[in-house]
Design a protein around this motif. Structure first.
Motif, PDB file in Angstrom:
ATOM      1  N   UNK A 346      14.998  -9.784 -34.574  1.00  0.00           N
ATOM      2  CA  UNK A 346      16.108  -8.486 -33.602  1.00  0.00           C
ATOM      3  C   UNK A 346      16.659  -7.799 -35.570  1.00  0.00           C
ATOM      4  N   UNK A 347      15.658  -8.035 -36.074  1.00  0.00           N
ATOM      5  CA  UNK A 347      16.368  -7.103 -37.302  1.00  0.00           C
ATOM      6  C   UNK A 347      16.889  -6.251 -37.223  1.00  0.00           C
ATOM      7  N   UNK A 348      18.523  -5.462 -37.763  1.00  0.00           N
ATOM      8  CA  UNK A 348      19.169  -4.977 -37.627  1.00  0.00           C
ATOM      9  C   UNK A 348      18.817  -3.642 -38.146  1.00  0.00           C
ATOM     10  N   UNK A 370       9.075 -13.534 -29.077  1.00  0.00           N
ATOM     11  CA  UNK A 370       9.964 -15.039 -28.906  1.00  0.00           C
ATOM     12  C   UNK A 370      11.503 -14.251 -28.564  1.00  0.00           C
ATOM     13  N   UNK A 371      11.756 -13.666 -28.511  1.00  0.00           N
ATOM     14  CA  UNK A 371      12.930 -12.743 -27.891  1.00  0.00           C
ATOM     15  C   UNK A 371      13.411 -12.879 -26.443  1.00  0.00           C
ATOM     16  N   UNK A 372      14.242 -12.984 -25.980  1.00  0.00           N
ATOM     17  CA  UNK A 372      14.650 -13.111 -24.292  1.00  0.00           C
ATOM     18  C   UNK A 372      14.667 -11.415 -23.832  1.00  0.00           C
ATOM     19  N   UNK A 373      14.725 -11.396 -22.477  1.00  0.00           N
ATOM     20  CA  UNK A 373      14.225 -10.272 -21.686  1.00  0.00           C
ATOM     21  C   UNK A 373      15.753 -10.206 -22.248  1.00  0.00           C
ATOM     22  N   UNK A 374      16.986 -10.532 -22.309  1.00  0.00           N
ATOM     23  CA  UNK A 374      18.504 -10.530 -22.679  1.00  0.00           C
ATOM     24  C   UNK A 374      17.954  -9.426 -23.858  1.00  0.00           C
ATOM     25  N   UNK A 375      17.702  -9.977 -24.434  1.00  0.00           N
ATOM     26  CA  UNK A 375      17.995  -9.112 -26.535  1.00  0.00           C
ATOM     27  C   UNK A 375      17.045  -7.707 -26.088  1.00  0.00           C
ATOM     28  N   UNK A 376      16.673  -7.996 -24.630  1.00  0.00           N
ATOM     29  CA  UNK A 376      14.949  -6.589 -25.330  1.00  0.00           C
ATOM     30  C   UNK A 376      15.645  -5.785 -24.447  1.00  0.00           C
ATOM     31  N   UNK A 377      16.597  -5.993 -23.777  1.00  0.00           N
ATOM     32  CA  UNK A 377      17.648  -5.027 -22.422  1.00  0.00           C
ATOM     33  C   UNK A 377      17.645  -3.021 -23.118  1.00  0.00           C
ATOM     34  N   UNK A 387       5.533  -5.727 -25.700  1.00  0.00           N
ATOM     35  CA  UNK A 387       4.454  -6.984 -25.375  1.00  0.00           C
ATOM     36  C   UNK A 387       4.955  -7.802 -26.024  1.00  0.00           C
ATOM     37  N   UNK A 388       5.056  -8.798 -25.846  1.00  0.00           N
ATOM     38  CA  UNK A 388       4.910 -10.247 -26.807  1.00  0.00           C
ATOM     39  C   UNK A 388       3.270 -10.421 -26.879  1.00  0.00           C
ATOM     40  N   UNK A 389       2.490  -9.842 -26.430  1.00  0.00           N
ATOM     41  CA  UNK A 389       0.941  -9.811 -27.494  1.00  0.00           C
ATOM     42  C   UNK A 389       0.470  -8.569 -28.318  1.00  0.00           C
ATOM     43  N   UNK A 390       0.158  -9.309 -29.603  1.00  0.00           N
ATOM     44  CA  UNK A 390       0.019  -8.668 -31.004  1.00  0.00           C
ATOM     45  C   UNK A 390      -1.127  -7.555 -30.847  1.00  0.00           C
ATOM     46  N   UNK A 391      -2.487  -7.648 -30.160  1.00  0.00           N
ATOM     47  CA  UNK A 391      -3.581  -6.918 -29.839  1.00  0.00           C
ATOM     48  C   UNK A 391      -2.843  -5.814 -29.078  1.00  0.00           C
ATOM     49  N   UNK A 392      -2.994  -6.390 -27.438  1.00  0.00           N
ATOM     50  CA  UNK A 392      -2.107  -5.850 -26.906  1.00  0.00           C
ATOM     51  C   UNK A 392      -1.641  -4.245 -27.227  1.00  0.00           C
ATOM     52  N   UNK A 393      -0.391  -4.753 -28.221  1.00  0.00           N
ATOM     53  CA  UNK A 393       0.659  -3.557 -29.434  1.00  0.00           C
ATOM     54  C   UNK A 393       0.145  -2.983 -29.400  1.00  0.00           C
TER      55      UNK A 393
END
Length: 404
Positions: A346-348, A370-377, A387-393
């Motif tokens: 979560x780099x500013x 590795x970030x929570x749903x709250x932090x991705x809100x 997405x949490x998968x690199x290739x999918x991203x």
């Protein structure tokens, strides 16, 4: 009955975690059997691989005809699904399978070759460095279909760089004495040459992308449809494209019921992309540690390899004071078509760039393991693709870009 000739290998991937024995030929046998086809698999294996494949053949319902040697045994080691694998083998050996059958699906092999004598054959060279001609090893087929990607097509046809794919397909058909040539072209789908007639089938969007083995799946379903089910080359390629999307989405093999229920969305590249425009992507992410720098460099290379024009603040602006870099970075966001964000930590600066891009109504793909749903809100609420998968991203980024 389709006879399959090719390699069976161990495949290991770090992210997402994967460790199994398939290879091109082994995966194709499972794909065909799951879809209701009859298959006989010929491959060169060591004793351990033989045990695994005999169990799978019994479970899936295909025949297995191994050539056993202690010198066989190849492992593909991937960091992720887009990475170039580290290929490991105990003892260097080169096998030569001999296969005579009415209908054959032949794959290129890392540990040898398969000499085929067939009435009908589908050949996927599967070699990113030097694909061989079907007949180079003495193989023959009265009716031949080639299934390959654009890079392999260019390598197989000398001096073809710059030629339109229609001309490449026609020239390959003449050179290889093939009735059918299918060239897979990423977001542009697949071009199908069938005895002089050109058609196209689309690629499909999926929520997730499991890349390892997707080409094997396409070749297997094309072969089953064209060799056994009597479909035209265009219909066979269309079936193969949908089945491959199912495989990428689920990491599994469809039966006919699952296939009929699966309704992926066809990718619709824009006119400017079809005319050669390379979409601009802003690569946002921290670059203050070796691990972060590795991730930024990896993403930059993979996005470039996918045909995107990448602006990376680290590579294109560099380090400096706020006065030195901020306006240049923001100009990069304004000039881009899409933004790819590496979100872990979560780099500013990255979060600011995401918000700035969304304020400009630019599509954003947010990759974080590795970030929570709250932090991705905030990203979720502002219509970022998460997405949490690199290739999918990476694929989500490409799909967003090419449809603009």
């Amino acid at each position: 009955m389709i006879t399959i000739a090719g390699g069976i290998y161990r495949e290991r991937c770090m992210r997402p975690a994967w460790d199994d024995i398939y290879g091109s030929a082994g995966r194709a046998a499972t794909a065909i059997a799951r879809f209701g086809g009859q298959a006989e698999l010929h491959a060169y294996v060591d004793g351990d691989t033989q045990v695994v494949m005999e169990a799978r053949a019994a479970a899936e319902g295909f025949a297995f005809n191994p050539t056993v040697s202690p010198q066989a045994g190849v492992t593909f080691e991937y960091i992720h699904g887009l990475a170039t694998p580290d290929i490991r083998r105990g003892v260097h050996a080169s096998s030569q399978l001999q296969v005579t059958a009415e209908k054959v699906l032949r794959f290129g092999m890392i540990d040898g070759t398969a000499v085929v004598n067939a009435e009908y054959a589908v050949f996927d060279p599967q070699n990113a460095e030097g694909p061989e001609s079907f007949s180079a090893n003495g193989s023959t087929a009265k009716h031949l279909a080639l299934v390959l990607n654009r890079h392999e097509a260019n390598l197989l046809l000398p001096d073809s760089n710059g030629l339109p794919p229609e001309e490449i397909a026609a020239a390959l058909a003449t050179q290889e004495r093939a009735e059918v040539v299918v060239i897979k072209m990423g977001p542009l789908g697949a071009l199908v040459y069938d005895n002089g007639i050109i058609s196209r089938v689309p690629a499909y969007r999926t929520e997730r992308v499991w890349k390892i083995g997707s080409g094997d799946t396409f070749a297997a379903h094309f072969a089953l449809a064209w060799l056994d089910n009597g479909l035209s080359a265009h219909e066979a390629a269309s079936t193969a494209s949908i089945a491959t999307a199912f495989y990428c989405e689920t990491q599994g093999f469809p039966d006919k019921t699952l296939f009929d229920r699966f309704k992926p969305k066809a990718l619709q590249p824009s006119e400017r992309y079809r005319n050669g425009y390379a979409p601009k992507v802003y690569l946002a992410g921290p670059f203050f540690t070796l691990a972060e720098l590795w991730m930024v460099g990896q993403a930059r290379r993979d996005l470039i390899d996918m045909g995107l024009n990448v602006f990376s603040p680290y590579h294109d602006v560099g380090l400096g004071t706020a006065e030195d870099v901020v306006e240049k970075d923001l100009e990069g966001v304004r000039d881009c078509d899409v933004l790819f964000a590496i979100g872990d930590g979560l780099d500013s600066g990255t979060i600011y760039e995401i918000g700035y891009a969304r304020a400009l109504n630019k599509p954003v793909v947010f990759y974080a393991e590795n970030e929570s749903a709250q932090d991705k809100k905030m990203m979720e609420g502002s219509a970022c693709r998460i997405t949490d998968d690199y290739v999918s991203a990476v694929y989500q980024m490409v799909w967003e870009a090419v449809e603009l």
